[in-house]
Design a protein around this motif. Structure first.
Motif, PDB file in Angstrom:
ATOM      1  N   SER A 185      -8.671  31.000 -25.637  1.00 37.82           N
ATOM      2  CA  SER A 185      -8.074  32.187 -25.857  1.00 37.82           C
ATOM      3  C   SER A 185      -8.744  33.147 -24.767  1.00 37.82           C
ATOM      4  CB  SER A 185      -8.580  33.070 -27.078  1.00 37.82           C
ATOM      5  OG  SER A 185     -10.105  33.217 -27.217  1.00 37.82           O
ATOM      6  N   ALA A 186     -10.003  32.750 -24.144  1.00 40.92           N
ATOM      7  CA  ALA A 186     -10.528  33.454 -23.058  1.00 40.92           C
ATOM      8  C   ALA A 186     -10.484  32.562 -21.767  1.00 40.92           C
ATOM      9  CB  ALA A 186     -12.219  33.833 -23.398  1.00 40.92           C
ATOM     10  N   ASP A 187     -10.477  31.298 -21.946  1.00 43.40           N
ATOM     11  CA  ASP A 187     -10.584  30.415 -20.817  1.00 43.40           C
ATOM     12  C   ASP A 187      -9.335  29.961 -20.253  1.00 43.40           C
ATOM     13  OD1 ASP A 187     -11.221  28.714 -18.744  1.00 43.40           O
ATOM     14  OD2 ASP A 187     -12.567  27.401 -19.872  1.00 43.40           O
ATOM     15  N   LYS A 188      -8.643  30.728 -19.223  1.00 39.68           N
ATOM     16  CA  LYS A 188      -7.516  30.485 -18.743  1.00 39.68           C
ATOM     17  C   LYS A 188      -7.193  29.133 -18.038  1.00 39.68           C
ATOM     18  CE  LYS A 188      -6.298  34.648 -20.405  1.00 39.68           C
ATOM     19  NZ  LYS A 188      -5.491  34.710 -21.743  1.00 39.68           N
ATOM     20  N   GLN A 189      -8.290  28.504 -17.734  1.00 43.07           N
ATOM     21  CA  GLN A 189      -8.155  27.309 -16.757  1.00 43.07           C
ATOM     22  C   GLN A 189      -7.594  26.150 -17.906  1.00 43.07           C
ATOM     23  OE1 GLN A 189     -11.651  26.248 -14.999  1.00 43.07           O
ATOM     24  NE2 GLN A 189     -10.624  24.775 -13.508  1.00 43.07           N
ATOM     25  N   LEU A 190      -7.918  26.407 -19.280  1.00 46.13           N
ATOM     26  CA  LEU A 190      -7.251  25.248 -20.258  1.00 46.13           C
ATOM     27  C   LEU A 190      -5.903  25.603 -20.328  1.00 46.13           C
ATOM     28  CD1 LEU A 190     -10.121  25.673 -23.012  1.00 46.13           C
ATOM     29  CD2 LEU A 190      -9.681  23.567 -21.428  1.00 46.13           C
ATOM     30  N   LYS A 191      -5.044  24.609 -19.819  1.00 46.65           N
ATOM     31  CA  LYS A 191      -3.713  24.591 -19.938  1.00 46.65           C
ATOM     32  C   LYS A 191      -3.129  24.211 -21.142  1.00 46.65           C
ATOM     33  CE  LYS A 191      -0.037  22.852 -16.920  1.00 46.65           C
ATOM     34  NZ  LYS A 191       0.588  21.962 -16.299  1.00 46.65           N
ATOM     35  N   THR A 192      -3.847  23.411 -22.113  1.00 49.16           N
ATOM     36  CA  THR A 192      -2.965  23.304 -23.474  1.00 49.16           C
ATOM     37  C   THR A 192      -4.388  22.913 -24.332  1.00 49.16           C
ATOM     38  OG1 THR A 192      -1.261  22.262 -24.771  1.00 49.16           O
ATOM     39  CG2 THR A 192      -2.426  21.004 -22.816  1.00 49.16           C
ATOM     40  N   VAL A 193      -4.056  23.310 -25.567  1.00 48.98           N
ATOM     41  CA  VAL A 193      -4.915  22.749 -26.688  1.00 48.98           C
ATOM     42  C   VAL A 193      -4.605  22.279 -27.811  1.00 48.98           C
ATOM     43  CG1 VAL A 193      -6.736  23.878 -28.455  1.00 48.98           C
ATOM     44  CG2 VAL A 193      -6.532  24.738 -25.894  1.00 48.98           C
ATOM     45  N   VAL A 194      -5.231  21.339 -28.042  1.00 44.92           N
ATOM     46  CA  VAL A 194      -4.732  20.609 -29.508  1.00 44.92           C
ATOM     47  C   VAL A 194      -5.987  20.762 -30.549  1.00 44.92           C
ATOM     48  CG1 VAL A 194      -4.326  18.261 -30.634  1.00 44.92           C
ATOM     49  CG2 VAL A 194      -3.432  18.804 -28.550  1.00 44.92           C
ATOM     50  N   ALA A 195      -5.779  21.094 -31.650  1.00 38.55           N
ATOM     51  CA  ALA A 195      -6.839  21.529 -32.830  1.00 38.55           C
ATOM     52  C   ALA A 195      -6.346  20.436 -34.066  1.00 38.55           C
ATOM     53  CB  ALA A 195      -6.830  23.014 -33.106  1.00 38.55           C
ATOM     54  N   LEU A 196      -7.460  19.687 -34.200  1.00 37.96           N
ATOM     55  CA  LEU A 196      -6.868  18.847 -35.430  1.00 37.96           C
ATOM     56  C   LEU A 196      -7.732  19.215 -36.620  1.00 37.96           C
ATOM     57  CD1 LEU A 196      -7.640  15.230 -33.460  1.00 37.96           C
ATOM     58  CD2 LEU A 196      -5.584  16.526 -33.891  1.00 37.96           C
ATOM     59  N   ALA A 197      -7.180  19.626 -37.575  1.00 40.04           N
ATOM     60  CA  ALA A 197      -7.782  20.140 -38.969  1.00 40.04           C
ATOM     61  C   ALA A 197      -8.492  21.153 -38.664  1.00 40.04           C
ATOM     62  CB  ALA A 197      -8.234  18.868 -39.889  1.00 40.04           C
ATOM     63  N   PRO A 198      -8.337  22.191 -37.990  1.00 43.04           N
ATOM     64  CA  PRO A 198      -9.353  23.341 -37.690  1.00 43.04           C
ATOM     65  C   PRO A 198      -9.221  24.085 -39.012  1.00 43.04           C
ATOM     66  CG  PRO A 198      -7.254  24.062 -36.591  1.00 43.04           C
ATOM     67  CD  PRO A 198      -7.152  22.557 -37.291  1.00 43.04           C
ATOM     68  N   ASN A 244     -13.935  32.513 -35.817  1.00 41.68           N
ATOM     69  CA  ASN A 244     -12.727  33.367 -36.130  1.00 41.68           C
ATOM     70  C   ASN A 244     -11.354  32.760 -35.323  1.00 41.68           C
ATOM     71  OD1 ASN A 244     -10.911  35.287 -37.351  1.00 41.68           O
ATOM     72  ND2 ASN A 244     -11.790  36.963 -36.413  1.00 41.68           N
ATOM     73  N   ALA A 245     -11.117  31.453 -35.636  1.00 43.86           N
ATOM     74  CA  ALA A 245     -10.055  30.754 -35.060  1.00 43.86           C
ATOM     75  C   ALA A 245      -8.609  31.274 -35.215  1.00 43.86           C
ATOM     76  CB  ALA A 245     -10.179  29.229 -34.967  1.00 43.86           C
ATOM     77  N   LEU A 246      -8.570  32.079 -36.481  1.00 46.27           N
ATOM     78  CA  LEU A 246      -7.233  32.255 -36.943  1.00 46.27           C
ATOM     79  C   LEU A 246      -6.650  33.319 -36.106  1.00 46.27           C
ATOM     80  CD1 LEU A 246      -4.876  32.134 -38.896  1.00 46.27           C
ATOM     81  CD2 LEU A 246      -6.206  33.328 -40.519  1.00 46.27           C
ATOM     82  N   GLU A 247      -7.538  34.191 -35.831  1.00 45.83           N
ATOM     83  CA  GLU A 247      -7.367  35.666 -34.884  1.00 45.83           C
ATOM     84  C   GLU A 247      -7.184  35.186 -33.627  1.00 45.83           C
ATOM     85  OE1 GLU A 247      -9.774  39.142 -35.711  1.00 45.83           O
ATOM     86  OE2 GLU A 247      -9.233  39.741 -33.710  1.00 45.83           O
ATOM     87  N   TYR A 248      -7.992  34.351 -33.040  1.00 51.13           N
ATOM     88  CA  TYR A 248      -7.773  33.835 -31.638  1.00 51.13           C
ATOM     89  C   TYR A 248      -6.669  33.039 -31.446  1.00 51.13           C
ATOM     90  CZ  TYR A 248     -11.818  36.711 -30.658  1.00 51.13           C
ATOM     91  OH  TYR A 248     -12.830  37.659 -30.613  1.00 51.13           O
ATOM     92  N   ALA A 249      -6.183  32.232 -32.296  1.00 52.07           N
ATOM     93  CA  ALA A 249      -5.175  31.333 -32.175  1.00 52.07           C
ATOM     94  C   ALA A 249      -3.946  31.906 -31.149  1.00 52.07           C
ATOM     95  CB  ALA A 249      -4.780  30.462 -33.423  1.00 52.07           C
ATOM     96  N   ALA A 250      -3.597  32.999 -31.777  1.00 53.73           N
ATOM     97  CA  ALA A 250      -2.275  33.869 -31.061  1.00 53.73           C
ATOM     98  C   ALA A 250      -2.554  34.205 -29.710  1.00 53.73           C
ATOM     99  CB  ALA A 250      -2.051  34.983 -32.311  1.00 53.73           C
ATOM    100  N   LYS A 251      -3.710  34.544 -29.253  1.00 51.93           N
ATOM    101  CA  LYS A 251      -4.072  35.026 -28.090  1.00 51.93           C
ATOM    102  C   LYS A 251      -4.053  33.732 -27.036  1.00 51.93           C
ATOM    103  CE  LYS A 251      -6.965  38.522 -29.805  1.00 51.93           C
ATOM    104  NZ  LYS A 251      -8.439  39.133 -29.995  1.00 51.93           N
ATOM    105  N   ILE A 252      -3.755  32.607 -27.579  1.00 55.14           N
ATOM    106  CA  ILE A 252      -3.778  31.551 -26.473  1.00 55.14           C
ATOM    107  C   ILE A 252      -2.236  31.452 -25.764  1.00 55.14           C
ATOM    108  CG2 ILE A 252      -3.583  28.978 -26.286  1.00 55.14           C
ATOM    109  CD1 ILE A 252      -5.476  28.951 -28.478  1.00 55.14           C
ATOM    110  N   ALA A 253      -1.283  32.121 -26.404  1.00 54.62           N
ATOM    111  CA  ALA A 253       0.044  32.137 -26.041  1.00 54.62           C
ATOM    112  C   ALA A 253       0.012  32.893 -24.437  1.00 54.62           C
ATOM    113  CB  ALA A 253       0.871  33.090 -26.865  1.00 54.62           C
ATOM    114  N   PRO A 254       0.761  32.246 -23.630  1.00 63.49           N
ATOM    115  CA  PRO A 254       2.172  31.645 -23.873  1.00 63.49           C
ATOM    116  C   PRO A 254       1.740  30.051 -23.457  1.00 63.49           C
ATOM    117  CG  PRO A 254       2.047  32.529 -21.348  1.00 63.49           C
ATOM    118  CD  PRO A 254       0.823  32.733 -22.338  1.00 63.49           C
ATOM    119  N   ARG A 255       0.326  29.773 -23.428  1.00 64.79           N
ATOM    120  CA  ARG A 255       0.060  28.276 -23.267  1.00 64.79           C
ATOM    121  C   ARG A 255       0.291  27.557 -24.484  1.00 64.79           C
ATOM    122  NH1 ARG A 255      -5.983  29.138 -21.697  1.00 64.79           N
ATOM    123  NH2 ARG A 255      -5.473  30.993 -22.971  1.00 64.79           N
ATOM    124  N   PRO A 256       0.583  26.395 -24.599  1.00 64.80           N
ATOM    125  CA  PRO A 256       1.050  25.641 -25.957  1.00 64.80           C
ATOM    126  C   PRO A 256      -0.412  25.375 -26.690  1.00 64.80           C
ATOM    127  CG  PRO A 256       1.420  24.217 -24.102  1.00 64.80           C
ATOM    128  CD  PRO A 256       1.282  25.559 -23.333  1.00 64.80           C
TER     129      PRO A 256
END
Lengths: 355, 192
Positions: free
Chosen positions: A227-240, A277-289
């Motif tokens: 959510s803060a590091d824009k260098q990460l182009k995409t993220v996969v979270a397994l069972a967060p 608090n990943a639930l809140e920050y998950a929405a902030k990753i957009a528009p990256r998938p």
């Protein structure tokens, strides 16, 4: 005052109750897939649990009634004494089952951790350490992935295998080694930026094509970091862990009792989850998938996502976004989600498309 | 009570005809077999359930069944203080497949044990309750066939057992709070 009439009969009944209670627990372990109660591995063959349970119950019953038949037909211990004997036997059977199941799984884990560590090199990632996996003959700058396990139940063999398979897909992999002291807030937040920085300086890595994959609380961390590091182009979270973890018997669905108890009593884990608090920050990753994957058999994360997505009144409703993909893996649990072929296929496909 | 005696004679007439059938009746009517089967079913029920909600309901059923059993036995003791009924073999010629119990014939303690537990579970989980009624009924019937109870003793025991289970499950709301505390504490140790 307790009076058992015949000592031999009372001891025989105690043994019969103990063994039959062991058998009943094997039925339950097989029926409800409780690894913490299973004397054998019933994950592939439930019938083994039913067969062992039947053997214990019928075998002990036949032995008791055959050996004590004359005494059974004479006045014996009263109901209170029998109830006490059964209670003691049931408690002992439960304790024995928990210990034996833990020993069985411990033996299996020791065998797994004795597999050779074939990583290319160990590197420092800020205060944490990691293992770098690079393809044998890199020709052009290639995409890179940072893998972040959860703080508990690190299965070195599974992560090594995953890293190797990703390398075979033509990517550089940096695996963060979970160490208890590095999984503290806010220090943990520095880990992923340090990892992306390290990767982007490698000559074989294309700094524009770096992604992250996390499992369990590692999934929470990659969401928060991305959510803060824009260098990460995409993220996969397994069972967060986006909500409260399960409590009670369900924790034994994939772990032996001592490990499950440590998991349940780990306040640092619950604290870290709240702070990330990943639930809140998950929405902030957009528009990256962002890809969220859960196993349908995951009982350690009670909210496991329904296939049609979270309901409107669900805590997870903010995850209903175009940039977030929710996927469930049939038959996978929480800890074995990483090893499931459907998970691996989904992960490879995701990074192939988005990196 | 002519019908009671007629029914008793009818059931007891199967005893003494075949060694295999006699031993089967003895296996069902003794103090160990069916009681242990019912206890094992309760033990299994405690850990059963595909979701935490279902499991908690099952655990409430187990706690209710154990309390019903206790209450049922207390009710039998209370009835025996004011009423004593001799066993069928005391003044009649019957085929007895068991030892000579000396306590009151009415109500049947075995029926109270079986039906209090089965009814308590049935009030929470119909399917499991029906499963538990099978051994409870076989125990009750075998006690008549074996010559130690009149049918009315069994009927009395069933009524006491069902009433005890109903009182505990439906008329003792303070117990619900106790069950919640017990289950929560057990859950902390991953045992519920």
């Amino acid at each position: 005052m307790l009076y058992f009439v015949y000592t031999e009969l009372a001891l025989g009944y105690l043994f019969f109750s103990f063994v039959s209670a062991l058998g009943i627990l094997q039925f339950v372990a097989a029926r409800y897939r409780l690894a913490g109660l299973a004397l054998l591995d019933y994950s592939e063959r439930r019938t083994w649990g039913y067969a062992l349970g039947t053997l214990f119950v019928l075998g002990s019953g036949m032995w008791f009634f055959a050996s004590q038949w004359p005494r059974i037909l004479t006045p014996g211990p009263a109901g209170a004494e029998l109830g006490l004997l059964f209670g003691v036997a049931a408690v002992c059977a439960l304790a024995a089952t928990l210990v034996l199941a833990a020993l069985r799984q411990r033996t299996r884990q020791v065998a797994a951790t004795q597999m050779p560590d074939d990583s290319d090199q160990t590197v420092a990632i800020g205060r944490a350490t990691g293992r770098l996996y690079v393809p044998a003959n890199p020709t052009a700058p290639m995409p890179a992935l940072c893998l972040v396990p959860g703080p508990d139940g690190f299965d070195q063999a599974s992560w090594n295998t995953l890293a190797r398979q990703i390398v075979e897909q033509g990517m550089v992999v940096l695996l963060v080694i979970p160490e208890r002291e590095s999984y503290t807030y806010p220090e943990i937040l520095a880990t992923l930026p340090a990892a992306t920085s390290l990767l982007s300086k490698r000559p074989e890595v294309d700094p524009e094509r770096i992604g992250a994959l996390g499992h369990d609380l590692g999934g929470d961390l990659v969401i928060r970091a991305a959510s803060a590091d824009k260098q990460l182009k995409t993220v996969v979270a397994l069972a967060p862990i986006l909500d409260q973890s399960a409590l009670g018997v369900d924790l034994m669905s994939e772990m032996p009792y001592p490990q499950a108890l440590r998991w349940a009593c780990n306040r640092q884990r619950a604290k870290l989850q709240n702070e990330l608090n990943a639930l809140e920050y998950a929405a902030k990753i957009a528009p990256r998938p962002l890809l969220l994957l859960y196993g349908t058999e995951d009982r350690m994360v009670p909210h496991a996502l329904p296939e049609e997505g979270p309901a409107e009144d669900s805590l997870l409703h903010p995850l209903n976004q175009d940039s977030i993909t929710l996927q469930v893996v049939p038959g996978a649990g929480h800890l074995n989600l990483l090893d499931h072929p459907v998970t691996l296929h989904a992960v490879f496909q995701w990074f192939g498309e988005h990196l | 009570m002519a019908i009671d005696w007629t029914l008793f004679r009818l059931c007891n007439s199967v005893a003494g005809r075949s060694l295999v059938l006699d031993n089967l009746i003895r296996l069902l009517m003794n103090d160990y077999a069916v009681a242990t089967v019912l206890s094992l079913l309760l033990f299994a029920l405690w850990f059963s359930g595909k979701s935490p909600t279902v499991r908690e309901r099952n655990q409430r059923a187990v706690l209710t069944a154990l309390t019903s059993l206790l209450l049922g036995n207390l009710m039998v003791k209370a009835i025996n203080l004011v009423y004593y009924r001799p066993r069928p073999f005391a003044f009649n010629e019957v085929t007895l497949l068991f030892y000579y119990p000396s306590d009151s014939s009415f109500p049947s303690n075995a029926a109270v044990v079986g039906f209090s537990m089965a009814t308590a579970v049935w009030l929470f989980d119909r399917k499991m309750g029906l499963v538990m009624y099978v051994p409870a009924s076989l125990l009750a019937l075998s006690r008549i066939c074996g010559g130690v109870h009149y049918p009315s003793d069994i009927l009395g025991g069933i009524l006491v057992g069902v009433f005890a289970a109903y009182l505990v499950a439906r008329r003792s709301h303070f117990l619900d709070r106790l069950w919640t505390v017990i289950i929560q504490q057990m859950r902390r140790f991953l045992l519920a």
